[in-house]
Scaffold this motif. Sequence first.
Motif, PDB file in Angstrom:
ATOM      1  N   CYS A  56      46.303  36.895  39.337  1.00 32.34           N
ATOM      2  CA  CYS A  56      45.822  36.551  38.092  1.00 32.34           C
ATOM      3  C   CYS A  56      44.902  37.432  37.628  1.00 32.34           C
ATOM      4  O   CYS A  56      44.946  37.660  36.334  1.00 32.34           O
ATOM      5  N   GLU A  57      44.374  38.192  38.162  1.00 31.34           N
ATOM      6  CA  GLU A  57      43.297  39.411  37.651  1.00 31.34           C
ATOM      7  C   GLU A  57      44.005  40.457  37.486  1.00 31.34           C
ATOM      8  O   GLU A  57      43.907  41.142  36.189  1.00 31.34           O
ATOM      9  N   ARG A  58      45.065  40.933  38.006  1.00 34.95           N
ATOM     10  CA  ARG A  58      46.142  41.885  37.662  1.00 34.95           C
ATOM     11  C   ARG A  58      46.829  41.663  36.425  1.00 34.95           C
ATOM     12  O   ARG A  58      46.905  42.612  35.935  1.00 34.95           O
ATOM     13  N   ALA A  81      45.446  39.934  34.221  1.00 36.13           N
ATOM     14  CA  ALA A  81      44.454  39.770  33.034  1.00 36.13           C
ATOM     15  C   ALA A  81      44.400  38.428  32.263  1.00 36.13           C
ATOM     16  O   ALA A  81      44.315  38.546  31.210  1.00 36.13           O
ATOM     17  N   CYS A  98      43.283  34.740  31.012  1.00 31.66           N
ATOM     18  CA  CYS A  98      42.038  34.373  30.437  1.00 31.66           C
ATOM     19  C   CYS A  98      42.067  32.988  30.368  1.00 31.66           C
ATOM     20  O   CYS A  98      41.011  32.495  30.097  1.00 31.66           O
TER      21      CYS A  98
END
Length: 182
Positions: A11-13, A15, A17
């Motif tokens: 999820c972080e990679r 991005a 939101c």
Amino acid sequence: MKFLTMDVGLCERAAECGLRSFQIMAGALDGLAVSPALLSCEGTFGVGYGVAVFTVTGPDENRRFAKQCKEMEHARLAERKAAEDPWVKLARLSLETYVRTGKQLDTLPDVLGEPEAISSPAELDIKRYGVIVSCGGRRGLLLPDLEGVDTIEQQIDIARQKGGISSREQYTLERFEVVRHT
């Protein structure tokens, strides 16, 4: 249900939101039936921004997301614990015993190999050997194969500094191997 258990790193990679908003909403609406309605969706820059309304229509025992997530996490941890080798089980038992009782286990075997004196840094290999730097009663130790430690000189310097040993002092070196357990 998958949106509650997605890999955080993925999820972080990506991005993302909006995922956390959906997860929070699922918690707020846990056990409730809803009637969703998409009011609008804009995707002007390749990113969609949705506006939706979720009207609560009554209870729904099949939408107990918190309970399902907790059960899935317990199963995942049980599977991971079952696959641990004996050393990791011992380390876990030691930590759990201390947290629950405030007491240490009677024994905790050492997983470091016996240190052996070496006459020069040329006998080190940062991937294979840890290092002990000694000067008088002061000692500094650094494990092998650490991220960010790329040279023998770095390995020795870090261990030396941990022991409070100046670069101007005469010191001795020892090396040891480590058995890593997962």
